[in-house]
Design a protein around this motif. Structure first.
Motif, mmCIF file in Angstrom:
data_model
loop_
_atom_site.group_PDB
_atom_site.id
_atom_site.type_symbol
_atom_site.label_atom_id
_atom_site.label_comp_id
_atom_site.label_asym_id
_atom_site.label_seq_id
_atom_site.Cartn_x
_atom_site.Cartn_y
_atom_site.Cartn_z
ATOM 1 N N SER A 144 0.777 -1.190 -0.072
ATOM 2 C CA SER A 144 -0.074 -0.194 0.160
ATOM 3 C C SER A 144 0.827 1.305 0.143
ATOM 4 O O SER A 144 0.486 2.051 -0.635
ATOM 5 C CB SER A 144 -0.883 -0.066 1.254
ATOM 6 O OG SER A 144 -1.598 1.184 1.395
ATOM 7 N N ILE A 145 1.666 1.224 0.937
ATOM 8 C CA ILE A 145 2.898 2.453 0.767
ATOM 9 C C ILE A 145 3.552 2.750 -0.390
ATOM 10 O O ILE A 145 3.816 3.858 -0.834
ATOM 11 C CB ILE A 145 3.477 2.406 2.458
ATOM 12 C CG1 ILE A 145 2.906 2.460 3.484
ATOM 13 C CG2 ILE A 145 4.933 3.319 2.389
ATOM 14 C CD1 ILE A 145 3.605 2.288 4.658
ATOM 15 N N ARG A 150 4.712 5.382 -5.544
ATOM 16 C CA ARG A 150 4.731 5.394 -6.761
ATOM 17 C C ARG A 150 4.016 6.248 -7.503
ATOM 18 O O ARG A 150 4.028 6.937 -8.653
ATOM 19 C CB ARG A 150 4.528 3.787 -7.281
ATOM 20 C CG ARG A 150 5.768 2.981 -7.074
ATOM 21 C CD ARG A 150 5.434 1.785 -7.797
ATOM 22 N NE ARG A 150 6.596 0.925 -7.676
ATOM 23 C CZ ARG A 150 6.303 -0.620 -7.500
ATOM 24 N NH1 ARG A 150 5.411 -1.131 -7.342
ATOM 25 N NH2 ARG A 150 7.437 -1.396 -7.200
ATOM 26 N N GLU A 151 2.778 6.717 -6.803
ATOM 27 C CA GLU A 151 2.008 7.743 -7.402
ATOM 28 C C GLU A 151 2.596 9.098 -7.549
ATOM 29 O O GLU A 151 2.508 9.965 -8.253
ATOM 30 C CB GLU A 151 0.722 7.979 -6.568
ATOM 31 C CG GLU A 151 -0.321 6.747 -6.699
ATOM 32 C CD GLU A 151 -1.663 6.711 -5.875
ATOM 33 O OE1 GLU A 151 -1.630 7.872 -5.140
ATOM 34 O OE2 GLU A 151 -2.262 5.669 -5.724
ATOM 35 N N LYS A 152 3.490 9.472 -6.596
ATOM 36 C CA LYS A 152 4.219 10.726 -6.458
ATOM 37 C C LYS A 152 5.442 10.326 -7.262
ATOM 38 O O LYS A 152 6.254 11.474 -7.522
ATOM 39 C CB LYS A 152 4.653 10.740 -5.069
ATOM 40 C CG LYS A 152 3.352 10.861 -4.081
ATOM 41 C CD LYS A 152 2.633 12.319 -4.205
ATOM 42 C CE LYS A 152 1.506 12.398 -3.348
ATOM 43 N NZ LYS A 152 0.487 13.396 -3.535
ATOM 44 N N ASP A 153 6.088 9.403 -7.658
ATOM 45 C CA ASP A 153 7.495 8.896 -8.401
ATOM 46 C C ASP A 153 7.052 8.693 -9.600
ATOM 47 O O ASP A 153 7.409 7.525 -9.912
ATOM 48 C CB ASP A 153 8.230 7.902 -7.281
ATOM 49 C CG ASP A 153 9.507 7.795 -7.988
ATOM 50 O OD1 ASP A 153 10.012 8.660 -8.737
ATOM 51 O OD2 ASP A 153 9.947 6.487 -7.504
ATOM 52 N N ALA A 154 6.502 9.723 -10.297
ATOM 53 C CA ALA A 154 6.008 9.446 -11.635
ATOM 54 C C ALA A 154 7.101 8.678 -12.595
ATOM 55 O O ALA A 154 7.084 7.695 -13.489
ATOM 56 C CB ALA A 154 5.390 10.468 -12.368
ATOM 57 N N GLY A 155 8.517 9.320 -12.253
ATOM 58 C CA GLY A 155 9.677 8.970 -13.186
ATOM 59 C C GLY A 155 10.415 7.498 -12.728
ATOM 60 O O GLY A 155 11.269 7.284 -13.457
ATOM 61 N N LEU A 156 9.697 7.007 -11.693
ATOM 62 C CA LEU A 156 10.375 5.809 -11.109
ATOM 63 C C LEU A 156 11.901 5.998 -10.851
ATOM 64 O O LEU A 156 12.699 5.171 -10.896
ATOM 65 C CB LEU A 156 10.109 4.572 -11.778
ATOM 66 C CG LEU A 156 8.844 4.086 -12.021
ATOM 67 C CD1 LEU A 156 8.294 2.944 -12.991
ATOM 68 C CD2 LEU A 156 7.854 3.868 -10.688
ATOM 69 N N LEU A 162 8.009 15.798 -0.911
ATOM 70 C CA LEU A 162 6.474 15.745 -0.306
ATOM 71 C C LEU A 162 6.742 16.795 0.624
ATOM 72 O O LEU A 162 7.515 17.346 1.488
ATOM 73 C CB LEU A 162 6.210 14.524 0.303
ATOM 74 C CG LEU A 162 5.998 13.224 -0.361
ATOM 75 C CD1 LEU A 162 5.766 12.095 0.574
ATOM 76 C CD2 LEU A 162 4.955 13.313 -1.510
ATOM 77 N N SER A 163 5.491 17.394 0.637
ATOM 78 C CA SER A 163 5.354 18.438 2.106
ATOM 79 C C SER A 163 4.977 17.327 3.303
ATOM 80 O O SER A 163 4.342 16.132 3.079
ATOM 81 C CB SER A 163 4.161 19.376 1.946
ATOM 82 O OG SER A 163 2.946 18.775 1.959
ATOM 83 N N TYR A 164 5.186 17.906 4.289
ATOM 84 C CA TYR A 164 4.646 17.260 5.428
ATOM 85 C C TYR A 164 3.325 16.457 5.514
ATOM 86 O O TYR A 164 2.923 15.582 5.757
ATOM 87 C CB TYR A 164 5.063 18.068 6.755
ATOM 88 C CG TYR A 164 4.770 17.227 8.148
ATOM 89 C CD1 TYR A 164 5.273 15.873 8.350
ATOM 90 C CD2 TYR A 164 3.929 17.607 8.805
ATOM 91 C CE1 TYR A 164 5.073 15.371 9.506
ATOM 92 C CE2 TYR A 164 3.501 16.987 10.119
ATOM 93 C CZ TYR A 164 4.110 15.798 10.260
ATOM 94 O OH TYR A 164 3.893 15.114 11.447
ATOM 95 N N GLU A 165 2.432 17.466 5.055
ATOM 96 C CA GLU A 165 0.915 17.268 5.050
ATOM 97 C C GLU A 165 0.737 16.272 3.778
ATOM 98 O O GLU A 165 -0.240 15.166 4.048
ATOM 99 C CB GLU A 165 0.170 18.520 4.691
ATOM 100 C CG GLU A 165 -1.264 18.061 4.924
ATOM 101 C CD GLU A 165 -2.187 19.405 5.449
ATOM 102 O OE1 GLU A 165 -3.462 19.222 4.976
ATOM 103 O OE2 GLU A 165 -1.460 20.228 5.852
ATOM 104 N N LEU A 168 1.683 12.789 5.322
ATOM 105 C CA LEU A 168 0.602 12.582 6.164
ATOM 106 C C LEU A 168 -0.664 11.993 5.733
ATOM 107 O O LEU A 168 -1.339 11.284 6.079
ATOM 108 C CB LEU A 168 0.311 13.565 7.367
ATOM 109 C CG LEU A 168 1.242 13.924 8.582
ATOM 110 C CD1 LEU A 168 0.840 15.159 9.240
ATOM 111 C CD2 LEU A 168 1.660 13.050 9.165
ATOM 112 N N THR A 169 -1.057 12.693 4.519
ATOM 113 C CA THR A 169 -2.269 12.300 3.667
ATOM 114 C C THR A 169 -1.787 10.856 3.401
ATOM 115 O O THR A 169 -3.054 10.130 3.306
ATOM 116 C CB THR A 169 -2.613 13.404 2.586
ATOM 117 O OG1 THR A 169 -2.845 14.507 3.347
ATOM 118 C CG2 THR A 169 -3.458 12.844 2.088
ATOM 119 N N MET A 170 -0.722 10.569 2.582
ATOM 120 C CA MET A 170 -0.291 9.294 2.305
ATOM 121 C C MET A 170 -0.500 8.228 3.258
ATOM 122 O O MET A 170 -1.109 7.274 2.956
ATOM 123 C CB MET A 170 1.152 9.367 1.509
ATOM 124 C CG MET A 170 1.118 9.711 0.301
ATOM 125 S SD MET A 170 3.031 9.809 -0.267
ATOM 126 C CE MET A 170 3.543 8.268 0.093
#
Length: 176
Positions: A144-145, A150-156, A162-165, A168-170
């Protein structure tokens, strides 16, 4: 009653015996009473809750016979994998077995991280190891994590900003 279409007959039979209150649904408490590790210990509460939430399509905190049947297939797949990595057939996975499992599953994790997971999830002992329930729990959370990362790491590339928030949202949307 008759086995519903698409439900394994063995799962249906087990569902009926696990559904202690005959509600037509399995709760976390009922699931916990039905699942055992190889050392006869009950599955951990957190793991049962994680699994119920995964198969609870209505967000009611319980699963019907279809969700239960899917969950049984899911557990069997994890059990097969667990047994594959439990090289010494001890019924639990120690440090080197866990490291090997992560590596073969495609996770490039440091020995320190595996030690951290063992410290968090294993019973306290000179040679910590994890039972099937904790293995499932760890793997579900890692998956899950990793998906969230991977959603944030589009270029793999293996790094994200990431911002702290955002972080935390992730975590909150994936873990709680």
């Amino acid at each position: 009653g008759n086995v519903p279409p698409g439900v394994d007959p063995e799962s249906f039979s087990w569902f009926q015996s696990v559904d202690a209150d005959r509600s037509g649904f399995i709760t976390v408490k009922e699931l916990k009473q039905a699942l055992l590790n190889s050392n006869w210990s009950a599955f951990n509460d957190e793991t049962c809750l994680l699994m119920i939430n995964t198969f609870d399509k209505t967000r009611s905190g319980r699963i019907d016979v279809y969700g239960f049947s899917a969950l049984m297939r899911f557990i069997q797949q994890w059990k097969n994998l667990f047994q594959q990595y439990d090289r010494d057939q001890s019924g639990s996975i120690g440090f080197s077995e866990l490291q090997q499992a992560f590596s073969q599953m495609g996770y490039n994790l440091s020995p320190q991280f595996s030690q951290l997971l063992l410290a968090r999830y294993a019973q306290r002992s000179p040679n910590p190891s994890i039972q099937l329930d904790r293995f499932i729990h760890i793997c579900m959370q890692l998956q899950s994590i990793t998906d969230a990362f991977r959603e944030k790491d589009a270029g793999l590339v293996g790094n994200v900003r990431l911002s702290y928030e955002d972080f935390l949202t992730m975590v909150v949307t994936r873990m709680m």
